[in-house]
Design an enzyme around this catalytic site. Structure first.
Site, PDB file in Angstrom:
ATOM      1  N   LEU A  84       0.830  -1.201   0.000  1.00  0.00           N
ATOM      2  CA  LEU A  84       0.000   0.000   0.000  1.00  0.00           C
ATOM      3  C   LEU A  84       0.864   1.251   0.000  1.00  0.00           C
ATOM      4  O   LEU A  84       1.944   1.272   0.591  1.00  0.00           O
ATOM      5  CB  LEU A  84      -0.871   0.031   1.255  1.00  0.00           C
ATOM      6  CG  LEU A  84      -1.984  -1.004   1.352  1.00  0.00           C
ATOM      7  CD1 LEU A  84      -2.536  -1.036   2.770  1.00  0.00           C
ATOM      8  CD2 LEU A  84      -3.099  -0.671   0.365  1.00  0.00           C
ATOM      9  N   GLU A 116     -10.446   0.575   7.470  1.00  0.00           N
ATOM     10  CA  GLU A 116     -10.093  -0.620   8.253  1.00  0.00           C
ATOM     11  C   GLU A 116      -8.819  -0.381   9.045  1.00  0.00           C
ATOM     12  O   GLU A 116      -7.875   0.206   8.512  1.00  0.00           O
ATOM     13  CB  GLU A 116      -9.821  -1.800   7.299  1.00  0.00           C
ATOM     14  CG  GLU A 116     -11.006  -2.171   6.462  1.00  0.00           C
ATOM     15  CD  GLU A 116     -10.618  -3.019   5.252  1.00  0.00           C
ATOM     16  OE1 GLU A 116      -9.449  -3.430   5.139  1.00  0.00           O
ATOM     17  OE2 GLU A 116     -11.500  -3.264   4.418  1.00  0.00           O
ATOM     18  N   LYS A 118      -5.221  -0.940  10.225  1.00  0.00           N
ATOM     19  CA  LYS A 118      -4.112  -1.626   9.555  1.00  0.00           C
ATOM     20  C   LYS A 118      -3.399  -2.461  10.611  1.00  0.00           C
ATOM     21  O   LYS A 118      -2.630  -1.945  11.425  1.00  0.00           O
ATOM     22  CB  LYS A 118      -3.163  -0.605   8.920  1.00  0.00           C
ATOM     23  CG  LYS A 118      -2.046  -1.239   8.121  1.00  0.00           C
ATOM     24  CD  LYS A 118      -1.298  -0.179   7.330  1.00  0.00           C
ATOM     25  CE  LYS A 118      -0.230  -0.753   6.426  1.00  0.00           C
ATOM     26  NZ  LYS A 118       0.811  -1.485   7.130  1.00  0.00           N
ATOM     27  N   ASP A 120      -0.886  -4.827  12.440  1.00  0.00           N
ATOM     28  CA  ASP A 120       0.557  -4.947  12.293  1.00  0.00           C
ATOM     29  C   ASP A 120       0.945  -6.403  12.503  1.00  0.00           C
ATOM     30  O   ASP A 120       1.234  -6.838  13.612  1.00  0.00           O
ATOM     31  CB  ASP A 120       1.227  -4.036  13.328  1.00  0.00           C
ATOM     32  CG  ASP A 120       2.638  -3.699  12.918  1.00  0.00           C
ATOM     33  OD1 ASP A 120       3.059  -4.120  11.821  1.00  0.00           O
ATOM     34  OD2 ASP A 120       3.320  -3.013  13.695  1.00  0.00           O
ATOM     35  N   ARG A 139       3.200 -13.699   2.095  1.00  0.00           N
ATOM     36  CA  ARG A 139       3.216 -12.792   0.957  1.00  0.00           C
ATOM     37  C   ARG A 139       4.551 -12.887   0.207  1.00  0.00           C
ATOM     38  O   ARG A 139       4.593 -12.802  -1.006  1.00  0.00           O
ATOM     39  CB  ARG A 139       3.003 -11.364   1.477  1.00  0.00           C
ATOM     40  CG  ARG A 139       3.149 -10.298   0.450  1.00  0.00           C
ATOM     41  CD  ARG A 139       2.768  -8.960   1.054  1.00  0.00           C
ATOM     42  NE  ARG A 139       2.910  -7.908   0.084  1.00  0.00           N
ATOM     43  CZ  ARG A 139       4.033  -7.238  -0.133  1.00  0.00           C
ATOM     44  NH1 ARG A 139       5.107  -7.523   0.571  1.00  0.00           N
ATOM     45  NH2 ARG A 139       4.074  -6.300  -1.040  1.00  0.00           N
ATOM     46  N   TYR A 228      -8.952  -9.250   4.937  1.00  0.00           N
ATOM     47  CA  TYR A 228      -9.238  -7.916   4.417  1.00  0.00           C
ATOM     48  C   TYR A 228      -9.398  -7.842   2.899  1.00  0.00           C
ATOM     49  O   TYR A 228      -9.654  -6.775   2.373  1.00  0.00           O
ATOM     50  CB  TYR A 228      -8.213  -6.882   4.891  1.00  0.00           C
ATOM     51  CG  TYR A 228      -6.754  -7.253   4.654  1.00  0.00           C
ATOM     52  CD1 TYR A 228      -6.244  -7.422   3.382  1.00  0.00           C
ATOM     53  CD2 TYR A 228      -5.898  -7.421   5.731  1.00  0.00           C
ATOM     54  CE1 TYR A 228      -4.931  -7.758   3.172  1.00  0.00           C
ATOM     55  CE2 TYR A 228      -4.558  -7.748   5.538  1.00  0.00           C
ATOM     56  CZ  TYR A 228      -4.088  -7.923   4.253  1.00  0.00           C
ATOM     57  OH  TYR A 228      -2.784  -8.255   4.046  1.00  0.00           O
ATOM     58  N   LYS A 317      -0.691   6.376   8.268  1.00  0.00           N
ATOM     59  CA  LYS A 317       0.050   5.796   9.379  1.00  0.00           C
ATOM     60  C   LYS A 317      -0.200   6.529  10.698  1.00  0.00           C
ATOM     61  O   LYS A 317      -0.508   7.722  10.708  1.00  0.00           O
ATOM     62  CB  LYS A 317       1.555   5.837   9.064  1.00  0.00           C
ATOM     63  CG  LYS A 317       1.922   5.202   7.742  1.00  0.00           C
ATOM     64  CD  LYS A 317       1.782   3.708   7.780  1.00  0.00           C
ATOM     65  CE  LYS A 317       2.894   3.110   8.586  1.00  0.00           C
ATOM     66  NZ  LYS A 317       3.552   1.985   7.969  1.00  0.00           N
ATOM     67  N   CYS A 411      20.821  -3.655  49.016  1.00  0.00           N
ATOM     68  CA  CYS A 411      19.666  -2.828  48.657  1.00  0.00           C
ATOM     69  C   CYS A 411      20.091  -1.366  48.528  1.00  0.00           C
ATOM     70  O   CYS A 411      20.691  -0.808  49.457  1.00  0.00           O
ATOM     71  CB  CYS A 411      18.584  -2.960  49.725  1.00  0.00           C
ATOM     72  SG  CYS A 411      17.212  -1.817  49.450  1.00  0.00           S
ATOM     73  N   CYS A 414      18.044   0.555  51.642  1.00  0.00           N
ATOM     74  CA  CYS A 414      18.259   0.310  53.080  1.00  0.00           C
ATOM     75  C   CYS A 414      19.541  -0.469  53.353  1.00  0.00           C
ATOM     76  O   CYS A 414      19.825  -0.802  54.501  1.00  0.00           O
ATOM     77  CB  CYS A 414      17.055  -0.411  53.678  1.00  0.00           C
ATOM     78  SG  CYS A 414      16.936  -2.133  53.168  1.00  0.00           S
ATOM     79  N   CYS A 429      15.299  -7.437  48.146  1.00  0.00           N
ATOM     80  CA  CYS A 429      15.877  -6.890  49.365  1.00  0.00           C
ATOM     81  C   CYS A 429      15.217  -7.629  50.524  1.00  0.00           C
ATOM     82  O   CYS A 429      13.994  -7.761  50.566  1.00  0.00           O
ATOM     83  CB  CYS A 429      15.567  -5.397  49.427  1.00  0.00           C
ATOM     84  SG  CYS A 429      15.634  -4.717  51.079  1.00  0.00           S
ATOM     85  N   CYS A 435      12.721  -1.588  55.233  1.00  0.00           N
ATOM     86  CA  CYS A 435      13.223  -0.885  54.050  1.00  0.00           C
ATOM     87  C   CYS A 435      12.234   0.225  53.670  1.00  0.00           C
ATOM     88  O   CYS A 435      11.060  -0.045  53.400  1.00  0.00           O
ATOM     89  CB  CYS A 435      13.376  -1.882  52.904  1.00  0.00           C
ATOM     90  SG  CYS A 435      13.820  -1.113  51.346  1.00  0.00           S
TER      91      CYS A 435
HETATM   92  S1  IVH Z   1      -5.052  -4.193   1.828  1.00  0.00           S
HETATM   93  C1  IVH Z   1      -4.032  -4.270  -2.436  1.00  0.00           C
HETATM   94  N1  IVH Z   1      -6.007  -3.985   4.258  1.00  0.00           N
HETATM   95  O1  IVH Z   1      -0.520  -3.712   5.113  1.00  0.00           O
HETATM   96  C2  IVH Z   1      -4.263  -4.061  -1.003  1.00  0.00           C
HETATM   97  N2  IVH Z   1      -3.686  -4.396   4.000  1.00  0.00           N
HETATM   98  O2  IVH Z   1       1.379  -1.967   3.712  1.00  0.00           O
HETATM   99  C3  IVH Z   1      -3.312  -4.802  -0.157  1.00  0.00           C
HETATM  100  N3  IVH Z   1      -2.463  -4.663   6.090  1.00  0.00           N
HETATM  101  O3  IVH Z   1       0.869  -6.134   3.010  1.00  0.00           O
HETATM  102  C4  IVH Z   1      -3.491  -4.785   1.266  1.00  0.00           C
HETATM  103  N4  IVH Z   1      -4.199  -4.402   7.435  1.00  0.00           N
HETATM  104  O4  IVH Z   1      -0.070  -6.904   5.249  1.00  0.00           O
HETATM  105  C5  IVH Z   1      -4.913  -4.180   3.493  1.00  0.00           C
HETATM  106  N5  IVH Z   1      -7.000  -3.829   6.349  1.00  0.00           N
HETATM  107  C6  IVH Z   1      -5.912  -4.028   5.589  1.00  0.00           C
HETATM  108  C7  IVH Z   1      -4.642  -4.269   6.162  1.00  0.00           C
HETATM  109  C8  IVH Z   1      -3.548  -4.448   5.309  1.00  0.00           C
HETATM  110  C9  IVH Z   1      -2.894  -4.636   7.367  1.00  0.00           C
HETATM  111  C10 IVH Z   1      -1.057  -4.867   5.685  1.00  0.00           C
HETATM  112  C11 IVH Z   1      -0.886  -5.945   4.646  1.00  0.00           C
HETATM  113  C12 IVH Z   1      -0.128  -5.315   3.507  1.00  0.00           C
HETATM  114  C13 IVH Z   1       0.449  -4.099   4.160  1.00  0.00           C
HETATM  115  C14 IVH Z   1       0.661  -2.998   3.160  1.00  0.00           C
END
Ligand code: IVH
Length: 677
Positions: A84, A116, A118, A120, A139, A228, A317, A411, A414, A429, A435
């Site tokens: 993305l 949505e 994102k 991690d 991936r 997703y 982000k 310690c 004390c 301790c 203490c």
């Molecule tokens: S969509 C073509 N939706 O973010 C669209 N990605 O930086 C592809 N990720 O590799 C991804 N939550 O691992 C999408 N709700 C979400 C996501 C998401 C996390 C991650 C995903 C992707 C990475 C891209």
């Protein structure tokens, strides 16, 4: 039993187990006790063992099957797995919106966006053939990934077979596998206790867990998944909007993030982003941003891709949860139980939304494991309300004048001896209540909000009282007079009276709070509550044998031992006697016990920020009085508790006409059932 009967029983057990699994792991709505689940699983396993001809790959008994792999095989993605484009502020978002509209040859219409979290974690592809999970892959570089089917099968949130109607013949689903924070913390705690190496963050922990050749290791890791998007589809129809596609995936038993919403216009995207940024710390998992996607698939197709990212989506982000900073010094703190905790003093750094200048180093072993020296540059991580941690040392940046850390042998407060029990990582301790550090910590704990809740008696004041020799232990608080308090720096008549009033008010408490306030080792709030509920009175608790203590929910040998030691200690019991003769008292717990399950049959949802107690606690209390606590709102929800920042769940509850109450009303519900908080 005829083989047709066996087959029928096997199939019905599988359906039942799949349904329970789905309710527990996907819907977050446990529906049967573990014992019931285990019985059905045992029955299925024994039938499958007696009748090998009934065994199938998609049976719920087959989550951890087969042998460890020798190596991973490569998988080519027929539809590439893209990444993305990033946005860092609303002006990047406006530019994204402008580009999209230009390409669509539109000027000022407000497009629909699917929003949505994102997650991690690790992106994966799941291939379902006729509804059965056939292959799971990472991936990788987007074109080729690794086959991790054996590991993915162990994750309960991922169905081995899809349920419901209209499942396409071939369906490739994509999503993120992640490790919720609580599981990550528990995994790292266990690693530290066993002298292992903790993971740097939940994403690394998830990646490490999926990279195992032996699926039994993965099975022991707390992994979860949300879907997703969809890759390949053959022999089936999908809806025309992205959000509806996700709903369809949900109807087939796949987990989809319940926080996702659809909004109109880029301004509303910002509102959602701000709302989630505020709630981020309270989510159960790490998110590093919000993904916004043009909702209509036909528009997505018209927009297409640039290099390796779609033009129809963007990831905005959040501020980073990990940053680099320098260790200025390492100091040693003495806790309530005498535990010596090394703390890194840091060059202040903005991380996870706050400025951090200290991070815990847990114990001496952790310093060794990290290989940390004073002067080092380190990665600091702060996520959720977890205290900041030093995740790792950046060795390349070690300055020539870096100094080794020397752990004290006495310690630091004390000067008593330090001792370490066999197999423990923590030095303590032995000074106990002599203490000053332990005295202060014990009093701070006793007066804290969740314990005796003595309003206005802050840390500074407690330190002053101990330093000036006015109070030695918690019983001393009840002997304070207005004259003594007024003698303290910056203490007026009014403040002194307020404190005396708060001390007086704390005398009327609940047994569970009192037990917690005593600060018995390993007795947290939940255990204190279980003890109070189980024994009903202080007298019954104090005279309980170790075996009787072991009968209590969540009390194991270690806790039982600490509890008995506390009651066998003359000095501890002397303090308790002083507290009780000062008038500290509580109502009978019997009353609470007799009406223990008043909410049975009801389903509750807790959402948004709570002030007086954490969401986990609110849920624990609700469960204790019989309610089922669900993660999402439906027509079956009886009541939703909504705090500030509540979002999509509150809206849905309003739409469905579900009863909505706030935290104050929840506390009143608890109080009316004998739970005094
Ligand atoms: S969509 C073509 N939706 O973010 C669209 N990605 O930086 C592809 N990720 O590799 C991804 N939550 O691992 C999408 N709700 C979400 C996501 C998401 C996390 C991650 C995903 C992707 C990475 C891209």
């Amino acid at each position: 039993m005829s083989s047709a009967d066996t087959l029928q029983e096997v199939e019905s057990l599988r359906e039942q187990l799949d349904a329970w699994n789905h309710q527990y792991y996907v819907l977050d709505q446990p529906s049967v006790p573990d014992a019931e689940y285990d019985r059905a699983m045992q029955r299925l396993l024994s039938l499958e063992e007696q009748h090998p001809e009934c065994q199938t790959n998609d049976s719920p008994s087959q989550r951890v099957g087969g042998q460890a792999l020798e190596q991973f095989t490569q998988v080519a993605h027929e539809v590439p797995m893209l990444s993305l484009e990033n946005a860092f502020d609303q002006s990047d978002m406006l530019a994204f919106n402008r580009r999209v509209l230009e390409r669509l040859e539109q000027s000022d219409i407000e497009l629909e966006f699917a929003c949505e979290p994102k997650l991690d974690g690790i992106a994966v592809s799941l291939l379902y053939n006729n509804g059965c999970l056939e292959r799971a892959a990472t991936r990788g570089d987007g074109a080729t990934g690794e086959d991790i089917t054996h590991n993915v099968r162990t994750i309960h949130a991922i169905p081995l077979r899809l349920r419901g109607d209209g499942v396409p013949a071939v369906l490739e689903v994509r999503g993120e596998i992640y490790m919720p924070r609580e599981g990550f913390e528990a995994l790292n705690r266990a690693a530290r206790e066993q002298g292992g190496r903790p993971f740097v963050n939940p994403r690394n922990a998830a990646a490490g867990s999926l990279r195992q050749l032996d699926p039994r290791v993965t099975a022991s890791r707390p992994l979860d998944m949300c879907c997703y998007s969809v890759g390949r589809v053959e022999g089936g129809e999908l809806p025309e909007r992205h959000a509806d596609v996700l709903e369809r995936l949900r109807s087939w038993g796949l987990k989809v993030n319940p926080e996702s919403v659809v909004v109109r216009g880029i301004g509303a995207c910002d509102d959602y982003y701000q709302q989630m940024a505020e709630r981020r710390d309270r989510l159960a998992y790490d998110i590093d941003g919000i993904v916004f996607k043009v909702n209509k698939l036909e528009l997505q197709a018209r927009l297409g891709f640039v290099s390796r990212a779609p033009r129809w989506a963007v990831a905005r982000k959040f501020p980073a949860q990990e940053e680099l900073t320098a260790v200025l010094d390492v100091e040693f703190q003495v806790g309530r139980t005498g535990a010596i905790t090394p703390v890194a003093r840091l060059e202040p750094v903005f991380v996870g939304g706050v400025t951090v200048s200290n991070a815990t180093l847990h114990n001496g072993d952790e310093i060794e494991r990290l290989g940390l020296c004073i002067g080092d540059t380190v990665i600091v991580r702060r996520a959720g309300d977890v205290i900041p941690q030093v995740a790792s040392v950046v060795l390349d940046r070690r300055p020539p004048n870096a100094r080794a850390v020397t752990f004290p042998i006495r310690c630091p407060v004390c000067d008593s001896k330090l001792e370490r029990e066999d197999g423990e990582a923590v030095w303590r301790c032995v000074g106990g209540l002599v203490c000053a550090a332990q005295q202060k910590a014990a009093i701070k704990h006793y007066v804290s909000r969740r314990a005796m809740d003595v309003d206005g008696l802050g840390d500074k004041l407690v330190e002053q009282l101990v330093d000036e020799g006015l109070v030695e232990n918690v019983a001393g608080l009840y002997t304070l007079s207005r004259e003594v308090l007024q003698g303290l720096e910056r203490m007026g008549e009014k403040s002194a009276d307020n404190i005396l009033q708060a001390v007086e008010a704390s005398k009327r408490t609940a047994l569970s709070r009192f037990i917690f306030a005593l600060g018995i080792r390993e007795v947290g709030e939940a255990t204190a509550r279980s003890l109070a509920l189980h024994f009903g009175s202080w007298e019954a608790l104090v005279s309980a044998s170790e075996d009787q203590l072991l009968d209590v929910d969540d009390v194991g040998p270690v806790v039982a031992d600490h509890v008995r030691q506390f009651f066998d200690s003359l000095s501890s019991m002397d303090v308790v006697a002083q507290l009780r003769s000062a008038g500290v008292s509580w109502p009978d717990v019997e009353k609470a016990r007799s009406s223990m399950q008043p909410l049975s049959g009801q389903t509750w949802v807790v959402t948004g920020k709570l002030e007086q107690l954490s969401r986990t606690e609110a849920k624990a209390h609700l469960l204790a009085i019989g309610a089922k606590v669900a993660g999402s709102v439906s027509a079956k929800t009886d009541c939703i508790v909504a705090g500030p920042g509540a979002g999509s769940k509150l809206i849905k509850a309003q739409e469905l006409g579900v009863k909505i109450i706030d935290e104050t009303a929840l506390l009143a519900v608890f109080a009316s059932h004998g739970i005094l908080l």
